[in-house]
Design a protein around this motif. Structure first.
Motif, PDB file in Angstrom:
ATOM      1  N   TYR A  85       5.819   8.882  12.256  1.00  0.00           N
ATOM      2  CA  TYR A  85       5.332  10.118  11.670  1.00  0.00           C
ATOM      3  C   TYR A  85       6.052  10.491  10.381  1.00  0.00           C
ATOM      4  N   GLU A  86       7.267   9.994  10.167  1.00  0.00           N
ATOM      5  CA  GLU A  86       7.995  10.361   8.957  1.00  0.00           C
ATOM      6  C   GLU A  86       7.397   9.725   7.696  1.00  0.00           C
ATOM      7  N   LYS A  87       6.300   8.956   7.870  1.00  0.00           N
ATOM      8  CA  LYS A  87       5.585   8.415   6.717  1.00  0.00           C
ATOM      9  C   LYS A  87       4.508   9.370   6.210  1.00  0.00           C
ATOM     10  N   ASN A  88       4.487  10.593   6.743  1.00  0.00           N
ATOM     11  CA  ASN A  88       3.648  11.676   6.206  1.00  0.00           C
ATOM     12  C   ASN A  88       2.155  11.374   6.223  1.00  0.00           C
ATOM     13  N   TYR A  89       1.682  10.750   7.295  1.00  0.00           N
ATOM     14  CA  TYR A  89       0.264  10.379   7.374  1.00  0.00           C
ATOM     15  C   TYR A  89      -0.662  11.591   7.267  1.00  0.00           C
ATOM     16  N   LYS A  90      -0.298  12.682   7.922  1.00  0.00           N
ATOM     17  CA  LYS A  90      -1.189  13.843   7.948  1.00  0.00           C
ATOM     18  C   LYS A  90      -1.459  14.369   6.546  1.00  0.00           C
ATOM     19  N   LEU A  91      -0.410  14.507   5.755  1.00  0.00           N
ATOM     20  CA  LEU A  91      -0.571  14.993   4.391  1.00  0.00           C
ATOM     21  C   LEU A  91      -1.392  14.007   3.556  1.00  0.00           C
ATOM     22  N   ILE A  92      -1.104  12.728   3.709  1.00  0.00           N
ATOM     23  CA  ILE A  92      -1.816  11.698   2.948  1.00  0.00           C
ATOM     24  C   ILE A  92      -3.302  11.720   3.282  1.00  0.00           C
ATOM     25  N   LEU A  93      -3.633  11.797   4.562  1.00  0.00           N
ATOM     26  CA  LEU A  93      -5.034  11.777   4.987  1.00  0.00           C
ATOM     27  C   LEU A  93      -5.777  13.017   4.517  1.00  0.00           C
ATOM     28  N   ASN A  94      -5.115  14.154   4.510  1.00  0.00           N
ATOM     29  CA  ASN A  94      -5.751  15.375   4.026  1.00  0.00           C
ATOM     30  C   ASN A  94      -6.035  15.316   2.529  1.00  0.00           C
ATOM     31  N   VAL A  95      -5.115  14.766   1.766  1.00  0.00           N
ATOM     32  CA  VAL A  95      -5.314  14.608   0.327  1.00  0.00           C
ATOM     33  C   VAL A  95      -6.370  13.544   0.051  1.00  0.00           C
ATOM     34  N   LEU A  96      -6.382  12.502   0.853  1.00  0.00           N
ATOM     35  CA  LEU A  96      -7.313  11.387   0.661  1.00  0.00           C
ATOM     36  C   LEU A  96      -8.769  11.856   0.653  1.00  0.00           C
ATOM     37  N   ALA A  97      -9.079  12.876   1.436  1.00  0.00           N
ATOM     38  CA  ALA A  97     -10.460  13.373   1.530  1.00  0.00           C
ATOM     39  C   ALA A  97     -10.999  13.846   0.180  1.00  0.00           C
ATOM     40  N   ASP A  98     -10.122  14.220  -0.738  1.00  0.00           N
ATOM     41  CA  ASP A  98     -10.544  14.673  -2.064  1.00  0.00           C
ATOM     42  C   ASP A  98     -10.767  13.521  -3.036  1.00  0.00           C
ATOM     43  N   PHE A  99     -10.501  12.298  -2.588  1.00  0.00           N
ATOM     44  CA  PHE A  99     -10.620  11.127  -3.459  1.00  0.00           C
ATOM     45  C   PHE A  99     -11.437  10.036  -2.756  1.00  0.00           C
ATOM     46  N   GLU A 128      -0.380 -12.163   7.908  1.00  0.00           N
ATOM     47  CA  GLU A 128      -1.236 -10.970   7.879  1.00  0.00           C
ATOM     48  C   GLU A 128      -0.685  -9.933   6.914  1.00  0.00           C
ATOM     49  N   MET A 129       0.630  -9.808   6.898  1.00  0.00           N
ATOM     50  CA  MET A 129       1.275  -8.887   5.961  1.00  0.00           C
ATOM     51  C   MET A 129       0.930  -9.268   4.521  1.00  0.00           C
ATOM     52  N   ALA A 130       0.916 -10.566   4.247  1.00  0.00           N
ATOM     53  CA  ALA A 130       0.594 -11.052   2.906  1.00  0.00           C
ATOM     54  C   ALA A 130      -0.819 -10.645   2.501  1.00  0.00           C
ATOM     55  N   VAL A 131      -1.749 -10.677   3.453  1.00  0.00           N
ATOM     56  CA  VAL A 131      -3.123 -10.269   3.161  1.00  0.00           C
ATOM     57  C   VAL A 131      -3.177  -8.799   2.792  1.00  0.00           C
ATOM     58  N   VAL A 132      -2.571  -7.958   3.626  1.00  0.00           N
ATOM     59  CA  VAL A 132      -2.645  -6.508   3.435  1.00  0.00           C
ATOM     60  C   VAL A 132      -2.021  -6.093   2.105  1.00  0.00           C
ATOM     61  N   ILE A 133      -0.898  -6.714   1.770  1.00  0.00           N
ATOM     62  CA  ILE A 133      -0.244  -6.364   0.500  1.00  0.00           C
ATOM     63  C   ILE A 133      -1.038  -6.905  -0.682  1.00  0.00           C
ATOM     64  N   SER A 134      -1.532  -8.130  -0.574  1.00  0.00           N
ATOM     65  CA  SER A 134      -2.212  -8.771  -1.705  1.00  0.00           C
ATOM     66  C   SER A 134      -3.534  -8.102  -2.054  1.00  0.00           C
ATOM     67  N   ILE A 135      -4.217  -7.494  -1.074  1.00  0.00           N
ATOM     68  CA  ILE A 135      -5.496  -6.842  -1.374  1.00  0.00           C
ATOM     69  C   ILE A 135      -5.308  -5.402  -1.836  1.00  0.00           C
ATOM     70  N   SER A 136      -4.093  -4.917  -1.820  1.00  0.00           N
ATOM     71  CA  SER A 136      -3.824  -3.535  -2.215  1.00  0.00           C
ATOM     72  C   SER A 136      -3.750  -3.413  -3.733  1.00  0.00           C
ATOM     73  N   ASP A 137      -4.007  -2.210  -4.211  1.00  0.00           N
ATOM     74  CA  ASP A 137      -3.774  -1.884  -5.622  1.00  0.00           C
ATOM     75  C   ASP A 137      -2.441  -1.162  -5.784  1.00  0.00           C
ATOM     76  N   TRP A 138      -2.132  -0.298  -4.822  1.00  0.00           N
ATOM     77  CA  TRP A 138      -0.850   0.396  -4.767  1.00  0.00           C
ATOM     78  C   TRP A 138      -0.340   0.375  -3.339  1.00  0.00           C
ATOM     79  N   ILE A 139       0.960   0.508  -3.201  1.00  0.00           N
ATOM     80  CA  ILE A 139       1.596   0.673  -1.887  1.00  0.00           C
ATOM     81  C   ILE A 139       2.200   2.077  -1.836  1.00  0.00           C
ATOM     82  N   ILE A 140       1.999   2.763  -0.739  1.00  0.00           N
ATOM     83  CA  ILE A 140       2.549   4.105  -0.609  1.00  0.00           C
ATOM     84  C   ILE A 140       3.677   4.120   0.423  1.00  0.00           C
ATOM     85  N   LEU A 141       4.835   4.596   0.002  1.00  0.00           N
ATOM     86  CA  LEU A 141       6.000   4.756   0.875  1.00  0.00           C
ATOM     87  C   LEU A 141       6.424   6.219   0.802  1.00  0.00           C
ATOM     88  N   TYR A 142       5.544   7.065   1.265  1.00  0.00           N
ATOM     89  CA  TYR A 142       5.719   8.503   1.094  1.00  0.00           C
ATOM     90  C   TYR A 142       6.447   9.092   2.295  1.00  0.00           C
TER      91      TYR A 142
END
Length: 370
Positions: A205-219, A264-278
């Protein structure tokens, strides 16, 4: 002098770190021999690997306590018949420290002990603040060298004249072949979005998913991938799904609910445009995942906290800082991401600083001058 690395975990960040550290010491001509002590369930096979420690893959508090008290003495008995060695506690048992440090100080004087402070803030460890501080004082009075990433907070247990503190950059992790099936599974979904990945690893939970998901809805142009396994029994994946439904970001969310293989980690990172460590403000360590991300040259979005992770990103310009727990700041970062996804970064300087051999050289110089 020989090197002996103690690592009581058979999975996770410290475990991965210890394996690369072993190889770096083995490849150096500054030390005679390097070995590592691991749990008997570890899947790592290499020269110098000794699997004597207790299985850490069994769940439950009793098993945790058993390992915490017994593993330091497995190391103790192993060291009795070893020649003079530099012993690096890459992981350490804080709760039982008042007991095992007595034996190490009195009966293992021929060895030099060091500790890796991957998480430098040790106050919040059970069972209480006062006991945690007491335990850390015992550990720091036992070791001669302490390694840390980025920042060393002003704690009472770090204020002693015996210990030499060495600041080191977290070493780089290699890239891996892509998992073909996962790549196929994600391709259709990811082509509809600009992709941000909430850094793979443990879901906490310390990765702030709730805040990220709420902001994501606007984008609606942005898709978010959350990958990993729950860090403990209190983390419920269904909570994240419900938050996404309530916020309206459900169709922008992809959850991969399992601990990922390297491929699998390589796939997830390679298809990303940004990584979030919030991370929330309580996070005080360095993130080992950062050193998997930078191999793929993906910029990161991190919370602006006083920790090693933030300092590293700032120092080497590896991405963008964002005010912790602030909706407006996160929205601004997302808008910038859509306009300028390829954040300018200083990869070459970071690669040089994060070379594992730098740690070995620093250790050798410290031991030589003691």
């Amino acid at each position: 002098m020989n090197v002996i690395i103690y690592e009581s975990s058979s999975f996770g960040g410290c475990y991965e770190y210890s394996k690369h550290l072993l190889v770096a010491y083995q490849n150096s001509n500054k030390f005679e021999e390097a070995k590592i002590l691991l749990p008997n369930t570890a899947d790592y096979c290499n020269t110098g690997v000794i699997k004597k420690l207790i299985n850490d893959q069994k769940k439950g508090k009793l098993n945790f306590l058993w390992r915490t008290f017994i593993n330091p003495f497995i190391l103790f008995y192993y060291l009795i018949n070893q020649p003079k060695s530099f012993v690096l506690l890459n992981d350490f048992e804080q709760i039982s420290a008042p007991i095992w440090t007595i034996f190490y100080r009195l009966f293992l004087r021929k060895h030099l002990f060091s500790v890796f402070l991957h998480d430098t803030n040790r106050d919040d460890y059970p069972p209480s603040y006062k006991y945690s501080v007491f335990c850390m004082k015992q550990i720091m009075s036992t070791v001669e060298i302490a390694y840390y990433h980025g920042l060393l907070p002003n704690k009472p247990y770090y204020n002693n004249s015996k210990t030499k503190y060495l600041k080191v950059i977290h070493g780089l992790y290699p890239s891996f072949p892509l998992d073909k099936q996962l790549k196929i599974d994600l391709e259709n979904w990811t082509k509809n979005f600009k992709i941000i990945v909430s850094v793979p690893g443990n879901i906490r939970y310390e990765k702030n998913y709730k805040l990220i998901l709420n902001v994501l809805a606007d984008f609606p142009e942005i898709g978010l991938i959350i990958a990993g396994s729950a860090s403990n029994s209190s983390v419920d994946i269904n909570d994240l799904i419900q938050i996404a439904r309530d916020s309206g970001s459900y169709n922008q969310l992809k959850i991969i609910d399992r601990f990922l293989t390297d491929q699998e980690m390589a796939v997830v990172i390679s298809i990303s445009d940004w990584i979030i460590l919030y991370y929330s403000a309580s996070f005080s360590a360095q993130s080992g995942i950062l050193n998997q991300v930078v191999v793929y040259k993906r910029p990161v979005l991190v919370s602006d906290n006083p920790n090693a992770l933030t300092q590293t990103v700032k120092e080497f310009n590896l991405g963008r800082l964002c005010k912790t727990g602030d909706v407006d700041s996160l929205k601004e970062a997302f808008r910038e991401f859509l306009v300028q996804p390829n954040h300018i970064t200083d990869w070459d300087a970071y690669y040089k600083a994060a070379d594992w051999n730098q740690q070995v050289e620093l250790t050798f110089a410290c031991l030589k001058n003691r």
